[in-house]
Design a protein around this motif. Structure first.
Motif, PDB file in Angstrom:
ATOM      1  N   UNK A 228       0.106  -0.696   0.248  1.00  0.00           N
ATOM      2  CA  UNK A 228       0.037  -0.575   1.695  1.00  0.00           C
ATOM      3  C   UNK A 228       0.392   0.816   2.161  1.00  0.00           C
ATOM      4  N   UNK A 229       0.711   0.963   3.455  1.00  0.00           N
ATOM      5  CA  UNK A 229       1.047   2.250   4.068  1.00  0.00           C
ATOM      6  C   UNK A 229      -0.114   3.241   3.971  1.00  0.00           C
ATOM      7  N   UNK A 230      -1.328   2.726   3.854  1.00  0.00           N
ATOM      8  CA  UNK A 230      -2.510   3.579   3.814  1.00  0.00           C
ATOM      9  C   UNK A 230      -2.921   4.050   2.444  1.00  0.00           C
ATOM     10  N   UNK A 231      -2.255   3.580   1.386  1.00  0.00           N
ATOM     11  CA  UNK A 231      -2.552   4.081   0.038  1.00  0.00           C
ATOM     12  C   UNK A 231      -3.908   3.631  -0.476  1.00  0.00           C
ATOM     13  N   UNK A 232      -4.336   2.431  -0.070  1.00  0.00           N
ATOM     14  CA  UNK A 232      -5.539   1.841  -0.674  1.00  0.00           C
ATOM     15  C   UNK A 232      -6.762   1.891   0.232  1.00  0.00           C
ATOM     16  N   UNK A 233      -6.998   3.029   0.836  1.00  0.00           N
ATOM     17  CA  UNK A 233      -8.183   3.156   1.679  1.00  0.00           C
ATOM     18  C   UNK A 233      -9.471   2.890   0.929  1.00  0.00           C
ATOM     19  N   UNK A 234      -9.472   3.131  -0.384  1.00  0.00           N
ATOM     20  CA  UNK A 234     -10.671   2.917  -1.188  1.00  0.00           C
ATOM     21  C   UNK A 234     -11.068   1.443  -1.266  1.00  0.00           C
ATOM     22  N   UNK A 235     -10.151   0.538  -0.882  1.00  0.00           N
ATOM     23  CA  UNK A 235     -10.428  -0.900  -0.961  1.00  0.00           C
ATOM     24  C   UNK A 235     -11.051  -1.477   0.305  1.00  0.00           C
ATOM     25  N   UNK A 236     -11.089  -0.712   1.384  1.00  0.00           N
ATOM     26  CA  UNK A 236     -11.510  -1.256   2.681  1.00  0.00           C
ATOM     27  C   UNK A 236     -12.873  -1.932   2.616  1.00  0.00           C
ATOM     28  N   UNK A 237     -13.851  -1.233   2.085  1.00  0.00           N
ATOM     29  CA  UNK A 237     -15.205  -1.791   2.013  1.00  0.00           C
ATOM     30  C   UNK A 237     -15.261  -2.975   1.056  1.00  0.00           C
ATOM     31  N   UNK A 238     -14.591  -2.853  -0.078  1.00  0.00           N
ATOM     32  CA  UNK A 238     -14.624  -3.923  -1.083  1.00  0.00           C
ATOM     33  C   UNK A 238     -14.038  -5.216  -0.535  1.00  0.00           C
ATOM     34  N   UNK A 239     -12.938  -5.124   0.206  1.00  0.00           N
ATOM     35  CA  UNK A 239     -12.275  -6.337   0.684  1.00  0.00           C
ATOM     36  C   UNK A 239     -13.099  -7.078   1.725  1.00  0.00           C
ATOM     37  N   UNK A 240     -13.976  -6.368   2.385  1.00  0.00           N
ATOM     38  CA  UNK A 240     -14.863  -7.056   3.347  1.00  0.00           C
ATOM     39  C   UNK A 240     -15.827  -7.990   2.624  1.00  0.00           C
ATOM     40  N   UNK A 241     -16.055  -7.752   1.347  1.00  0.00           N
ATOM     41  CA  UNK A 241     -16.924  -8.626   0.564  1.00  0.00           C
ATOM     42  C   UNK A 241     -16.185  -9.866   0.081  1.00  0.00           C
ATOM     43  N   UNK A 242     -14.852  -9.838   0.138  1.00  0.00           N
ATOM     44  CA  UNK A 242     -14.048 -10.973  -0.331  1.00  0.00           C
ATOM     45  C   UNK A 242     -13.047 -11.381   0.752  1.00  0.00           C
ATOM     46  N   UNK A 243     -13.545 -11.882   1.870  1.00  0.00           N
ATOM     47  CA  UNK A 243     -12.657 -12.201   3.003  1.00  0.00           C
ATOM     48  C   UNK A 243     -11.648 -13.302   2.698  1.00  0.00           C
ATOM     49  N   UNK A 244     -11.911 -14.123   1.696  1.00  0.00           N
ATOM     50  CA  UNK A 244     -10.988 -15.218   1.390  1.00  0.00           C
ATOM     51  C   UNK A 244      -9.899 -14.816   0.394  1.00  0.00           C
ATOM     52  N   UNK A 245      -9.959 -13.607  -0.132  1.00  0.00           N
ATOM     53  CA  UNK A 245      -8.959 -13.160  -1.104  1.00  0.00           C
ATOM     54  C   UNK A 245      -7.620 -12.925  -0.406  1.00  0.00           C
ATOM     55  N   UNK A 246      -6.571 -13.559  -0.893  1.00  0.00           N
ATOM     56  CA  UNK A 246      -5.230 -13.380  -0.326  1.00  0.00           C
ATOM     57  C   UNK A 246      -4.672 -12.029  -0.753  1.00  0.00           C
ATOM     58  N   UNK A 247      -4.191 -11.268   0.238  1.00  0.00           N
ATOM     59  CA  UNK A 247      -3.662  -9.926  -0.017  1.00  0.00           C
ATOM     60  C   UNK A 247      -2.197  -9.879   0.412  1.00  0.00           C
ATOM     61  N   UNK A 248      -1.342  -9.402  -0.477  1.00  0.00           N
ATOM     62  CA  UNK A 248       0.071  -9.198  -0.165  1.00  0.00           C
ATOM     63  C   UNK A 248       0.299  -7.697   0.020  1.00  0.00           C
ATOM     64  N   UNK A 249       0.644  -7.307   1.243  1.00  0.00           N
ATOM     65  CA  UNK A 249       0.932  -5.904   1.550  1.00  0.00           C
ATOM     66  C   UNK A 249       2.435  -5.686   1.385  1.00  0.00           C
ATOM     67  N   UNK A 250       2.825  -4.992   0.339  1.00  0.00           N
ATOM     68  CA  UNK A 250       4.253  -4.840   0.050  1.00  0.00           C
ATOM     69  C   UNK A 250       4.950  -3.843   0.969  1.00  0.00           C
ATOM     70  N   UNK A 251       4.194  -3.149   1.824  1.00  0.00           N
ATOM     71  CA  UNK A 251       4.817  -2.190   2.744  1.00  0.00           C
ATOM     72  C   UNK A 251       5.262  -2.836   4.047  1.00  0.00           C
ATOM     73  N   UNK A 252       5.052  -4.130   4.215  1.00  0.00           N
ATOM     74  CA  UNK A 252       5.373  -4.811   5.472  1.00  0.00           C
ATOM     75  C   UNK A 252       6.835  -4.599   5.856  1.00  0.00           C
ATOM     76  N   UNK A 253       7.041  -4.211   7.099  1.00  0.00           N
ATOM     77  CA  UNK A 253       8.379  -4.035   7.682  1.00  0.00           C
ATOM     78  C   UNK A 253       9.200  -2.936   7.016  1.00  0.00           C
ATOM     79  N   UNK A 254       8.560  -2.042   6.297  1.00  0.00           N
ATOM     80  CA  UNK A 254       9.267  -0.904   5.694  1.00  0.00           C
ATOM     81  C   UNK A 254       9.114   0.310   6.606  1.00  0.00           C
ATOM     82  N   UNK A 255      10.217   0.953   6.985  1.00  0.00           N
ATOM     83  CA  UNK A 255      10.104   2.156   7.821  1.00  0.00           C
ATOM     84  C   UNK A 255       9.412   3.287   7.058  1.00  0.00           C
ATOM     85  N   UNK A 256       8.355   3.816   7.649  1.00  0.00           N
ATOM     86  CA  UNK A 256       7.556   4.838   6.986  1.00  0.00           C
ATOM     87  C   UNK A 256       7.889   6.225   7.520  1.00  0.00           C
ATOM     88  N   UNK A 257       7.719   7.196   6.666  1.00  0.00           N
ATOM     89  CA  UNK A 257       7.823   8.589   7.062  1.00  0.00           C
ATOM     90  C   UNK A 257       6.434   9.129   7.335  1.00  0.00           C
TER      91      UNK A 257
END
Length: 328
Positions: free
Chosen positions: A100-129
């Protein structure tokens, strides 16, 4: 005849590979690299830091496998391009874990092909710099400058933030695979205790050095600097395509001189250069850090990286044969 036979065999092998890939995509399973048969629950981690975290939380849970989408030696994901095998891997996944936190921009298009895939974003609620790298944008307006701002994704380098990533990963796994929730919680608790120990040791070692200011030569070291109570007086784009401009170097050199005592923080992925930036300070020391962005596919890889950083901090605190300014 020999060349024709070889050609026929090559075509047959290519056909077998293609058919195998199609079968895998439709059945939704890939063989586990660590065990026989098919996995009951298959986890795909986006890249190395979250892959290592997942190895620890999953442990030896039966019927669950963890695969790394991006090769472990890739390092940071700048300009990473999806391969056909990556799409097959996502197709067959039950759960995708991302930094998360913008690291996986390369996945944006791919994930639209798999809308049912469960994704866990480990950056949730982490204060970012915000990315601290300085660049000359000329006479742009405040609004135009804001458009160039982006967040620093290297959260796993900070023990405190990495611990929160592990907690988010644990909670996501428990929700997606409740049958193994007790095991995930127990494994995570053990790992979190080890992370906390490393964090405390690193903070203690840094405190004993007595430095409060630093220059960072890549965004990857910014979160660890924050963890260690260090204030970046300048942040430079080391190793990026833009390079280090003379103007950025001069600005950092002036800031270092004003600070008086300065640590120059480098990511071990990149060569140690520009030590002259600390030349005008009363004391300048160089610290090369392991950012745990690549390495062996073992569960203790992150812990080992932090141990190397601890060794580097302790070595920096030992009396040096040289007096005055200078790096290691």
């Amino acid at each position: 005849m020999g060349k024709q036979r070889i050609g026929a065999v090559a075509l047959l092998m290519a056909a077998i590979v293609a058919v195998s890939a199609l079968i895998t995509a439709f059945t939704g399973r890939l063989p586990s690299a660590g065990g026989g048969g098919e996995a009951e629950f298959r986890i795909v981690a986006s890249f190395y830091p979250v892959y290592v975290a997942a190895l620890n939380v999953v442990g030896d849970t039966e019927g669950v496998t963890v695969d790394n989408l991006v090769p472990s030696q890739t390092g940071c994901l700048h300009d990473y391009q999806m391969a056909p095998s990556d799409m097959i891997s996502l197709q067959s996944a039950d759960l995708l874990i991302i930094n998360g936190a913008g690291a996986e921009g390369f996945l944006d298009t791919a994930l639209r092909r798999f809308p049912s895939l469960t994704v866990v974003d480990t950056s949730a609620e982490i204060p970012l710099l915000e990315s601290g790298e300085i660049h000359d944008h000329g006479d742009e307006s405040e609004e135009e400058h804001a458009e160039h701002s982006f967040m620093n994704e290297h959260i796993w380098v900070s023990p405190t933030r990495y611990a929160k990533q592990v907690e988010n990963l644990r909670d996501g796994l428990c929700a997606a695979d409740p049958d193994h929730a007790d095991g995930y919680r127990a494994n995570a608790a053990r790992y979190l205790a080890q992370i906390a120990d490393r964090g405390q040791a690193l903070r203690s070692a840094a405190e004993s050095l007595g430095f409060t200011d630093c220059v960072t030569f890549h965004d990857s070291v910014a979160y660890l600097a924050d963890e260690l109570g260090l204030h970046p007086v300048a942040s430079l784009a080391m190793g990026e395509e833009s390079g280090l401009s003379a103007a950025d170097a001069a600005q950092a050199q002036q800031a270092a001189a004003q600070a008086g005592r300065i640590l120059l923080l480098y990511d071990s992925q990149y060569p140690v250069e520009y030590e002259y930036i600390g030349g005008g300070a009363a004391e300048s020391r160089t610290l090369v850090l392991d950012t745990a962005v690549s390495g062996s596919q073992t569960a203790d890889a992150w812990l080992q990286a932090m141990d190397r950083n601890l060794d580097a901090l302790r070595a920096l605190g030992k009396p040096s044969a040289e007096s005055g300014t200078g790096g290691e």
